[in-house]
Motif scaffolding. Structure first.
Motif, mmCIF file in Angstrom:
data_model
loop_
_atom_site.group_PDB
_atom_site.id
_atom_site.type_symbol
_atom_site.label_atom_id
_atom_site.label_comp_id
_atom_site.label_asym_id
_atom_site.label_seq_id
_atom_site.Cartn_x
_atom_site.Cartn_y
_atom_site.Cartn_z
ATOM 1 N N LEU A 215 0.821 -1.211 0.000
ATOM 2 C CA LEU A 215 0.000 0.000 0.000
ATOM 3 C C LEU A 215 0.857 1.264 0.000
ATOM 4 N N LEU A 216 2.155 1.106 -0.203
ATOM 5 C CA LEU A 216 3.082 2.234 -0.114
ATOM 6 C C LEU A 216 2.930 3.151 -1.321
ATOM 7 N N THR A 217 2.716 4.442 -1.052
ATOM 8 C CA THR A 217 2.627 5.406 -2.145
ATOM 9 C C THR A 217 3.980 6.049 -2.386
ATOM 10 N N VAL A 218 4.152 6.564 -3.572
ATOM 11 C CA VAL A 218 5.385 7.268 -3.917
ATOM 12 C C VAL A 218 5.577 8.477 -3.008
ATOM 13 N N ASP A 219 4.503 9.222 -2.758
ATOM 14 C CA ASP A 219 4.606 10.394 -1.881
ATOM 15 C C ASP A 219 5.014 9.998 -0.472
ATOM 16 N N ASP A 220 4.445 8.901 0.033
ATOM 17 C CA ASP A 220 4.787 8.440 1.380
ATOM 18 C C ASP A 220 6.256 8.073 1.482
ATOM 19 N N LEU A 221 6.759 7.373 0.470
ATOM 20 C CA LEU A 221 8.156 6.942 0.508
ATOM 21 C C LEU A 221 9.095 8.139 0.391
ATOM 22 N N ASN A 222 8.767 9.082 -0.469
ATOM 23 C CA ASN A 222 9.598 10.281 -0.586
ATOM 24 C C ASN A 222 9.657 11.021 0.744
ATOM 25 N N GLN A 254 4.323 3.621 -12.811
ATOM 26 C CA GLN A 254 4.080 5.052 -12.605
ATOM 27 C C GLN A 254 2.625 5.355 -12.253
ATOM 28 N N ASP A 255 2.049 4.491 -11.381
ATOM 29 C CA ASP A 255 0.677 4.722 -10.951
ATOM 30 C C ASP A 255 0.602 5.386 -9.583
#
Length: 296
Positions: A215-222, A254-255
């Motif tokens: 469930l990890l989002t790109v924004d969360d990881l950044n 890239q979703d």
């Protein structure tokens, strides 16, 4: 990101534009001499991070602490910014924080609570840091400005003491540097940034997906890359994937999410490329672009 080589007496500023999670740090910011002209060896750095379109993080951290008994810091922030959160790593200090929204500044006075066996106060030799998070309207005009100033400093080790009187405008004037925008390329699927797609990239993405329960989002990881790197000894994404610059590299389709499917896609691409027979339709190994900030 470019390093802002601004060494000033008691004050530095960083101008932040909409950019990446990467920081733009100042380099070895010194503080003013005392009234006798004696210069302290104390140095710190000021960093700004764009966490999202509407959130900015600012971090202040010591890089050389010769010993501090009393310390006071002012962080001034742009009128478009609203303070949302504040975290501190201030070991063995008594801290009092004041947010002056009218003047758009945060005042952080600190007093060492260290003492020797006789109960006499002694200098604190620990490194310390503060992290501030601001909300910013998406319609804000950039660049935005953040500046820091050490206005109070007492060190027994150095024999230095000063305290600026802000009512007499004796605090040094702000200095600033500008930051503009540019698009920087990244290779989709290339987590270790060796400019190629390998099985290691696929395994790393799978590891990220499992840590994030798919469930990890790109924004969360950044954001995680930055915020959990503030405190020493914390297990972070930077520890596990030290070459990962942008979370977007791990998002194969890239979703906006990092899932096991992203790892599968990278692995499939690697297998087909190894056999020199790429038939799949994929974004893996293509170039994406991310808006970041740079000095001008």
């Amino acid at each position: 990101m470019n390093l802002l080589k601004k060494v000033t007496a008691a004050l530095s500023a960083v101008v932040m534009a909409a950019g990446a999670v990467s920081a733009i740090p100042t380099c070895a910011i010194g503080i003013s001499p005392d009234k006798n002209g004696k210069q302290s060896a104390f140095e710190y750095e000021l960093e700004t991070y764009r966490l999202s379109d509407t959130r900015i993080g600012v971090r202040i951290a010591t890089i050389n602490n010769p010993g501090v008994l009393k310390f006071g810091l002012v962080l001034k922030y742009d009128a478009d910014c609203t303070l949302m959160d504040l975290e501190q790593n201030l070991p063995d200090f008594l801290v009092s924080i004041q947010n002056d929204t009218n003047k758009h500044q945060i005042i952080v006075p600190m007093l060492s609570v260290n003492s020797d066996r006789d109960g006499t106060c002694i200098d604190n030799l620990n490194d310390f840091s503060c992290y501030f998070e601001f909300s910013v309207p998406s319609s804000s005009a950039y660049p935005l400005q953040f500046s820091s100033c050490v206005y109070k400093y007492d060190s027994l080790n150095e024999g230095i003491s000063f305290d600026f009187d802000s009512t007499k405008d004796s605090r040094p004037r702000d200095t600033s540097v500008g930051v503009k925008l540019k698009d920087v390329p990244y290779r989709i699927g290339d987590v270790d940034e060796d400019n190629k797609i390998t099985m290691d990239d696929g395994f790393s993405i799978l590891q990220m997906a499992k840590y994030g329960n798919n469930l990890l989002t790109v924004d969360d990881l950044n954001e995680y890359l930055f915020k959990h790197s503030i405190y020493k000894g914390t297990r972070t994404w930077n520890d596990m994937f030290p070459k990962l610059t942008y979370a977007e590299c791990a998002d194969a389709n890239q979703d906006g999410y990092i899932k096991e499917e992203d790892s599968d896609e990278v692995m499939e691409y690697y297998s087909q490329a190894a056999a020199s027979n790429i038939t799949m339709s994929t974004l893996v190994n293509t170039i994406g672009y991310k808006t970041v900030t740079y000095e001008y």
